[in-house]
Design an enzyme around this catalytic site. Structure first.
Site, PDB file in Angstrom:
ATOM      1  CD  GLU A  84      -1.160  -3.882  15.728  1.00  0.00           C
ATOM      2  OE1 GLU A  84      -2.149  -3.808  16.240  1.00  0.00           O
ATOM      3  OE2 GLU A  84      -1.307  -3.295  14.347  1.00  0.00           O
ATOM      4  NE  ARG A 141      -2.584  -1.089   3.193  1.00  0.00           N
ATOM      5  CZ  ARG A 141      -2.951  -2.400   3.684  1.00  0.00           C
ATOM      6  NH1 ARG A 141      -3.621  -3.327   3.098  1.00  0.00           N
ATOM      7  NH2 ARG A 141      -2.494  -2.574   5.237  1.00  0.00           N
TER       8      ARG A 141
END
Lengths: 171, 171
Positions: free
Chosen positions: B95, B58
């Protein structure tokens, strides 16, 4: 500007016997990148389109600049499992195996005209799969545009009567 | 233009308990995409930089339009195994697990100043890993710019004294 001189042949990638067309020298050279984008935008301006769709991940590199130059929205076509919302899926044969691509079910309004963008066309399998996603979402593919066409693989034939445009071609 | 209204919360993606910030409504809306890119370019114009690097995939969406607007080259930072030429690698904690990013060893000249671009910053792990790749290739990171900062995860702290800019922030 001779953009061919910014494409690097990398032998045996991603597997032995394949000569990969590496576009990173073009991307990394400001004037070459600008010239490539200008040529892609110039063709896209001749089309009547509502949105631009780009195929993960190198199609993102060219699809967004084209969409932005035309003031249009951009639709990401992604590999399976990457899009967070509800999707349509199409599975297809790759040059080196199989893959699945997805598009959000709400990416298009019915009848919207779409320009499909990718960095490179080989056998055309990815482009055909992306076209089916556009159609599944209610849209119409107006043209399939790439930076590099490996013409010797005859991907254009797989596109049937769809319009196609490339900046560079390897016979 | 209220760009926040074009970011969609998707609960439980990519795993239960995570609320994913989906940027596709912004991408798909021409004026919202243009406004977001304009704001990112406006900030980038204030910097003295030689190249723009974007993080797969992205980060590609925003990095190339910024590079093109400034007339600069674009460097793709990719996941392991995607870049065809010789690379440096950095492994880092995500994460949701671990990952490895790569950059071509010839992507930069010694001392070149780089703007790092991604769509979103969470804990900052990806941005720090990409910074290390820039440094390994002989470059200097001038700023880290994103569309969305999940400020409550405090990624800025991970960046140390590096400059950081975001268009949207969630406290």
């Amino acid at each position: 500007m001779d953009l061919y001189s910014y494409i690097r042949d990398v032998p045996d990638f991603p597997k032995p016997g394949i000569v990969f067309k590496d576009i990173t020298p073009l991307l990394e050279h400001g004037p070459a990148l600008k010239d490539a984008l200008d040529r892609m935008v110039e063709d896209a301006r001749t089309l009547e389109i509502d949105k631009v769709a780009g195929i993960e991940s190198r199609g993102f590199l060219f699809g967004v600049p084209i969409a932005a130059a035309l003031g249009l929205g951009f639709i990401p076509v992604r590999k399976a499992g990457k899009l967070p919302f509800h999707t349509n899926q199409v599975e297809y044969a790759l040059e080196y195996g199989t893959a699945t691509v997805e598009m959000h079910i709400d990416a298009l309004q019915k009848g919207e005209r779409v320009l499909l963008v990718d960095d490179l066309m080989a056998t055309g399998g990815t482009m055909v799969a992306a076209s089916r996603l556009v159609e599944a979402a209610g849209g119409v593919v107006t043209s399939c545009n790439v930076l590099v066409d490996l013409s010797f693989l005859n991907g254009r034939k797989a596109l049937g009567n769809k319009r196609f445009h490339t900046v560079l071609a390897y016979d």
